[in-house]
Design a protein around this motif. Structure first.
Motif, PDB file in Angstrom:
ATOM      1  N   GLN A  37     -10.131  -4.948  14.488  1.00 23.20           N
ATOM      2  CA  GLN A  37     -11.514  -4.716  14.059  1.00 23.20           C
ATOM      3  C   GLN A  37     -11.552  -4.079  12.671  1.00 23.20           C
ATOM      4  O   GLN A  37     -12.353  -4.465  11.825  1.00 23.20           O
ATOM      5  N   ARG A  38     -10.666  -3.114  12.432  1.00 20.15           N
ATOM      6  CA  ARG A  38     -10.617  -2.474  11.104  1.00 20.15           C
ATOM      7  C   ARG A  38     -10.276  -3.498  10.029  1.00 20.15           C
ATOM      8  O   ARG A  38     -10.848  -3.470   8.941  1.00 20.15           O
ATOM      9  N   MET A  39      -9.361  -4.400  10.340  1.00 18.88           N
ATOM     10  CA  MET A  39      -8.959  -5.418   9.368  1.00 18.88           C
ATOM     11  C   MET A  39     -10.109  -6.363   9.041  1.00 18.88           C
ATOM     12  O   MET A  39     -10.305  -6.739   7.892  1.00 18.88           O
ATOM     13  N   VAL A  40     -10.869  -6.726  10.051  1.00 19.74           N
ATOM     14  CA  VAL A  40     -11.965  -7.677   9.873  1.00 19.74           C
ATOM     15  C   VAL A  40     -13.045  -7.129   8.946  1.00 19.74           C
ATOM     16  O   VAL A  40     -13.616  -7.877   8.153  1.00 19.74           O
ATOM     17  N   VAL A  41     -13.296  -5.848   9.000  1.00 24.51           N
ATOM     18  CA  VAL A  41     -14.379  -5.266   8.201  1.00 24.51           C
ATOM     19  C   VAL A  41     -13.919  -4.664   6.877  1.00 24.51           C
ATOM     20  O   VAL A  41     -14.741  -4.200   6.097  1.00 24.51           O
ATOM     21  N   THR A  42     -12.614  -4.680   6.609  1.00 23.93           N
ATOM     22  CA  THR A  42     -12.093  -4.092   5.376  1.00 23.93           C
ATOM     23  C   THR A  42     -12.264  -5.056   4.205  1.00 23.93           C
ATOM     24  O   THR A  42     -11.849  -6.209   4.267  1.00 23.93           O
ATOM     25  N   ASP A  43     -12.871  -4.563   3.135  1.00 26.53           N
ATOM     26  CA  ASP A  43     -13.031  -5.362   1.916  1.00 26.53           C
ATOM     27  C   ASP A  43     -11.695  -5.477   1.186  1.00 26.53           C
ATOM     28  O   ASP A  43     -10.864  -4.574   1.255  1.00 26.53           O
ATOM     29  N   THR A  44     -11.528  -6.558   0.462  1.00 24.24           N
ATOM     30  CA  THR A  44     -10.279  -6.784  -0.258  1.00 24.24           C
ATOM     31  C   THR A  44     -10.049  -5.772  -1.385  1.00 24.24           C
ATOM     32  O   THR A  44      -8.905  -5.565  -1.783  1.00 24.24           O
ATOM     33  N   ASP A  45     -11.091  -5.119  -1.855  1.00 25.97           N
ATOM     34  CA  ASP A  45     -10.914  -4.111  -2.895  1.00 25.97           C
ATOM     35  C   ASP A  45     -10.712  -2.704  -2.326  1.00 25.97           C
ATOM     36  O   ASP A  45     -10.515  -1.745  -3.070  1.00 25.97           O
ATOM     37  N   ASP A  46     -10.698  -2.584  -1.020  1.00 25.81           N
ATOM     38  CA  ASP A  46     -10.453  -1.313  -0.348  1.00 25.81           C
ATOM     39  C   ASP A  46      -8.943  -1.024  -0.356  1.00 25.81           C
ATOM     40  O   ASP A  46      -8.126  -1.920  -0.201  1.00 25.81           O
ATOM     41  N   GLU A  47      -8.566   0.233  -0.532  1.00 24.72           N
ATOM     42  CA  GLU A  47      -7.149   0.621  -0.533  1.00 24.72           C
ATOM     43  C   GLU A  47      -6.458   0.255   0.783  1.00 24.72           C
ATOM     44  O   GLU A  47      -5.276  -0.091   0.799  1.00 24.72           O
ATOM     45  N   GLU A  48      -7.190   0.352   1.867  1.00 24.16           N
ATOM     46  CA  GLU A  48      -6.613   0.069   3.185  1.00 24.16           C
ATOM     47  C   GLU A  48      -6.210  -1.406   3.318  1.00 24.16           C
ATOM     48  O   GLU A  48      -5.308  -1.738   4.084  1.00 24.16           O
ATOM     49  N   TYR A  49      -6.827  -2.283   2.557  1.00 20.87           N
ATOM     50  CA  TYR A  49      -6.505  -3.708   2.594  1.00 20.87           C
ATOM     51  C   TYR A  49      -5.026  -3.937   2.269  1.00 20.87           C
ATOM     52  O   TYR A  49      -4.336  -4.702   2.942  1.00 20.87           O
ATOM     53  N   GLN A  50      -4.521  -3.268   1.261  1.00 24.98           N
ATOM     54  CA  GLN A  50      -3.110  -3.397   0.888  1.00 24.98           C
ATOM     55  C   GLN A  50      -2.189  -2.878   1.990  1.00 24.98           C
ATOM     56  O   GLN A  50      -1.103  -3.421   2.217  1.00 24.98           O
ATOM     57  N   PHE A  51      -2.623  -1.849   2.672  1.00 22.52           N
ATOM     58  CA  PHE A  51      -1.869  -1.332   3.819  1.00 22.52           C
ATOM     59  C   PHE A  51      -1.732  -2.405   4.888  1.00 22.52           C
ATOM     60  O   PHE A  51      -0.645  -2.637   5.417  1.00 22.52           O
ATOM     61  N   PHE A  52      -2.837  -3.082   5.201  1.00 26.00           N
ATOM     62  CA  PHE A  52      -2.808  -4.149   6.201  1.00 26.00           C
ATOM     63  C   PHE A  52      -1.912  -5.301   5.760  1.00 26.00           C
ATOM     64  O   PHE A  52      -1.148  -5.846   6.560  1.00 26.00           O
ATOM     65  N   ILE A  53      -1.972  -5.668   4.502  1.00 28.09           N
ATOM     66  CA  ILE A  53      -1.131  -6.745   3.973  1.00 28.09           C
ATOM     67  C   ILE A  53       0.342  -6.389   4.162  1.00 28.09           C
ATOM     68  O   ILE A  53       1.145  -7.217   4.615  1.00 28.09           O
ATOM     69  N   LYS A  54       0.699  -5.170   3.835  1.00 26.86           N
ATOM     70  CA  LYS A  54       2.087  -4.722   3.987  1.00 26.86           C
ATOM     71  C   LYS A  54       2.542  -4.822   5.442  1.00 26.86           C
ATOM     72  O   LYS A  54       3.636  -5.301   5.726  1.00 26.86           O
TER      73      LYS A  54
END
Length: 64
Positions: A37-54
């Motif tokens: 759910q957190r991944m679905v609502v995270t914008d690509t410019d959010d810092e957390e997005y890079q965390f998910f990618i990793k």
């Protein structure tokens, strides 16, 4: 059938690394519902997005 339920309750999320009994599998990797759910609502410019990618890169390394 009972064994499968017990196994699911012990799954560890590939993102948060916490035990959870609700989630999905992506190429044999468990992703809990909370992280999904957190991944679905995270914008690509959010810092957390890079965390998910990793964290999701684990799938690519093992699945190839």
């Amino acid at each position: 059938m009972e064994t499968a339920k017990k196994q699911r309750s012990m799954d560890i999320c590939m993102v948060c690394e916490e035990k959870n009994d609700k989630g999905i599998y992506i190429f044999q990797h468990f992703l809990c519902s909370d992280c999904e759910q957190r991944m679905v609502v995270t914008d690509t410019d959010d810092e957390e997005y890079q965390f998910f990618i990793k964290k999701l890169r684990k799938i690519n390394r093992v699945s190839c």
